[in-house]
Design an enzyme around this catalytic site. Sequence first.
Site, PDB file in Angstrom:
ATOM      1  N   ASN A  78       0.863  -1.188   0.000  1.00 58.14           N
ATOM      2  CA  ASN A  78       0.000   0.000   0.000  1.00 58.14           C
ATOM      3  C   ASN A  78       0.895   1.233   0.000  1.00 58.14           C
ATOM      4  O   ASN A  78       1.513   1.559   1.010  1.00 58.14           O
ATOM      5  CB  ASN A  78      -0.896  -0.035   1.249  1.00 58.14           C
ATOM      6  N   TRP A  79       0.948   1.897  -1.158  1.00 57.18           N
ATOM      7  CA  TRP A  79       1.856   3.045  -1.284  1.00 57.18           C
ATOM      8  C   TRP A  79       1.342   4.282  -0.558  1.00 57.18           C
ATOM      9  O   TRP A  79       2.053   5.259  -0.421  1.00 57.18           O
ATOM     10  CB  TRP A  79       2.062   3.388  -2.762  1.00 57.18           C
ATOM     11  N   LYS A  80       0.082   4.279  -0.182  1.00 54.47           N
ATOM     12  CA  LYS A  80      -0.539   5.463   0.436  1.00 54.47           C
ATOM     13  C   LYS A  80      -0.302   6.687  -0.460  1.00 54.47           C
ATOM     14  O   LYS A  80      -0.340   6.542  -1.675  1.00 54.47           O
ATOM     15  CB  LYS A  80      -0.018   5.637   1.867  1.00 54.47           C
ATOM     16  N   HIS A 106      -9.512   1.049   5.384  1.00 54.88           N
ATOM     17  CA  HIS A 106      -8.178   1.214   5.985  1.00 54.88           C
ATOM     18  C   HIS A 106      -8.300   2.120   7.209  1.00 54.88           C
ATOM     19  O   HIS A 106      -9.099   3.062   7.218  1.00 54.88           O
ATOM     20  CB  HIS A 106      -7.218   1.826   4.958  1.00 54.88           C
ATOM     21  N   GLU A 146      -6.597   4.494   8.235  1.00 54.27           N
ATOM     22  CA  GLU A 146      -6.421   5.930   7.979  1.00 54.27           C
ATOM     23  C   GLU A 146      -7.719   6.542   7.429  1.00 54.27           C
ATOM     24  O   GLU A 146      -8.020   7.698   7.674  1.00 54.27           O
ATOM     25  CB  GLU A 146      -5.220   6.141   7.033  1.00 54.27           C
ATOM     26  N   GLU A 203      -5.019  -5.074  10.668  1.00 56.64           N
ATOM     27  CA  GLU A 203      -3.992  -4.043  10.837  1.00 56.64           C
ATOM     28  C   GLU A 203      -4.216  -3.319  12.159  1.00 56.64           C
ATOM     29  O   GLU A 203      -5.033  -2.384  12.227  1.00 56.64           O
ATOM     30  CB  GLU A 203      -4.063  -3.032   9.683  1.00 56.64           C
ATOM     31  N   GLY A 250       2.832   2.302  10.793  1.00 60.22           N
ATOM     32  CA  GLY A 250       3.746   3.426  10.637  1.00 60.22           C
ATOM     33  C   GLY A 250       4.485   3.795  11.910  1.00 60.22           C
ATOM     34  O   GLY A 250       5.092   4.861  12.005  1.00 60.22           O
ATOM     35  N   SER A 280       3.805  -2.142  10.180  1.00 59.56           N
ATOM     36  CA  SER A 280       5.262  -2.187  10.323  1.00 59.56           C
ATOM     37  C   SER A 280       5.894  -3.500   9.862  1.00 59.56           C
ATOM     38  O   SER A 280       6.843  -3.984  10.485  1.00 59.56           O
ATOM     39  CB  SER A 280       5.671  -1.853  11.761  1.00 59.56           C
ATOM     40  N   GLY A 329       3.007  -1.209   4.225  1.00 60.97           N
ATOM     41  CA  GLY A 329       2.968   0.216   3.929  1.00 60.97           C
ATOM     42  C   GLY A 329       4.347   0.732   3.567  1.00 60.97           C
ATOM     43  O   GLY A 329       4.851   0.514   2.461  1.00 60.97           O
ATOM     44  N   GLY A 330       4.992   1.387   4.533  1.00 61.66           N
ATOM     45  CA  GLY A 330       6.286   2.053   4.307  1.00 61.66           C
ATOM     46  C   GLY A 330       7.322   1.199   3.574  1.00 61.66           C
ATOM     47  O   GLY A 330       8.017   1.696   2.681  1.00 61.66           O
TER      48      GLY A 330
END
Length: 254
Positions: free
Chosen positions: A10-12, A96, A98, A168, A174, A214, A235-236
């Site tokens: 997930n590049w966000k 998600h 977020e 998640e 993150g 993470s 993610g990251g």
Amino acid sequence: MVKKPFIVGNWKMNLTLSEGVEFAKSLKSKLNRKNETICGICPPFVFLRDICSVLESSGICIAAQNIHSDKNGAYTGEVSAPMIKEIGCTHVLIGHSERRHIFGETDSFINAKIKAALSVNLKPILCVGEKLNEREEGRTEYVIKNQLKEDLKGISADQTKELVIAYEPVWAIGTGRTALPEQANEVHLFIRDFLTNEYSRDIASSMCIQYGGSVKPENARELMAQPAIDGLLVGGASIKLESFLKIIEAASGN
Ligand code: 13P
């Protein structure tokens, strides 16, 4: 049935269009065709069309990060499921954390989005997870159960074939603080029990439940070694090709 690990990045709201296209080209060329995993990426909306054309017939899944629940209408700034489907996306992230916590999305909206995705044969990746205070107060299972109950209202046993669930924990997203593999496994088992009660044991065991929060090359193998973890939502560590490839490799057991 043997399930192939499903690893999704997930590049966000990261990368530029040219970086994203380059990433997709390299991912396609570097992924071993015999790979033991299924992988996918979730680029920002405006990259999707270009990336879908780069990855056409590659077997790599492409997911939007969000959709609206209606097909069309006066919703400035929103994008619908048929639009995403038309350009070649296979999946869509729904719920998600977020979106839930920064943009205030409710479970009933999430439920409507799942139905919208399924109506055009887009596969939803439904994200659920508890916040830190909820875990500390011992309410993890209560929170997850409520999310699943509300989000899956009216989804038939047959439709679950198209559905992926991602656990998640919000406190692990993150933050660099990964859930312990056993901690994640426990919640995955709880989700599977919920699905058994709601649908059937066969459906629950055939569904893919991903872990996200993470995930890094260093912990991917250990997470995937847990019996109830079927895939990862990254993610990251998914916006750098090298680390994403290492995670895919770790998940395939190589
Ligand atoms: P991080 O891997 O950056 O913690 O993000 C996880 C996530 O939100 C994937 O959807």
